[in-house]
Design a protein around this motif. Structure first.
Motif: not given
Length: 217
Positions: A52-74
């Motif tokens: 029941g919690r959330t995971l923000p891209l910023a501060g997730s502690g994992s560069v690789n997956g967060a980087r892909v998610a941030a690039a997936a616009s649209g």
């Protein structure tokens, strides 16, 4: 994004696969992007959503997956891993039914960055293929095929069949992999075993406003 005439955009297929943010950019635009970073971003997102919690891209502690998610616009972005592969497939099918039209899916194993944190031609960084992410991506694609969404690119089909043939060895493979050994050396063996469990969670983290939270239709 590449034009539809690019031989690398996999635009002919409903389900495509490429590696990392750079690979995502080579694909034709997708309706749904599945980010697969088994050790540990996607697994963390699933754990958070299940609790029941959330995971923000910023501060997730994992560069690789967060980087892909941030690039997936649209596109609608979801986090997939071994633990929720079946749930992701069911969510995608439900989303297709909700839209009343065929959806195009890009499954993106994150891999691991080597070299500079922002790789490119001038910096010389690249994405290392990580077997845990290939297996996680294959698990999602296999589950989609089981539900009738099997118009997969060759790249996606290879990952799918790798998972199908090696499913019984996933626990051993993750522990023995370079990424797994790195975590074991840090005293995180239980984290690797946790990430290696298959289809034990029924939640699908969906990215909205920079935060992954449990998705619904």
């Amino acid at each position: 994004m590449p034009s539809a005439s690019s031989p690398f955009d996999q635009s002919f297929f409903q389900i495509g696969l490429e590696w990392g943010a750079e690979g995502l950019a080579r694909l034709a635009p997708a309706d749904i992007v599945v980010v697969v970073d088994v050790l540990r971003f996607s697994t963390q997102a699933v754990d958070a959503a299940a609790a029941g919690r959330t995971l923000p891209l910023a501060g997730s502690g994992s560069v690789n997956g967060a980087r892909v998610a941030a690039a997936a616009s649209g596109a609608v972005v979801v986090a997939g891993c071994l633990r929720n592969a079946g749930a992701v497939a069911r969510w995608i099918v439900a989303e297709q039914h909700r839209r009343g039209d065929r959806v195009r899916v890009a499954v993106i194993p994150a891999g691991e960055l080597t070299g500079p944190s922002e790789p490119g031609p001038s910096q010389g960084g690249c994405v290392r293929v990580a077997i845990e992410d290939q297996l996680g991506a294959g698990a999602v694609i296999a589950a989609l095929g089981d539900l009738g969404l099997d118009h997969s690119s060759p790249e996606a089909a290879v990952a799918c069949e790798a998972f199908r043939s090696l499913r019984g060895a996933v626990r051993h493979l993750l522990l023995a992999s370079g990424s797994g050994q790195e975590l074991v050396d840090r005293g995180l063996r239980d984290d690797v075993l946790h990430a290696a469990e298959i289809d034990v969670d029924d939640v699908v983290p969906v990215l909205r406003d920079g935060v992954f939270r449990a998705g619904s239709h």
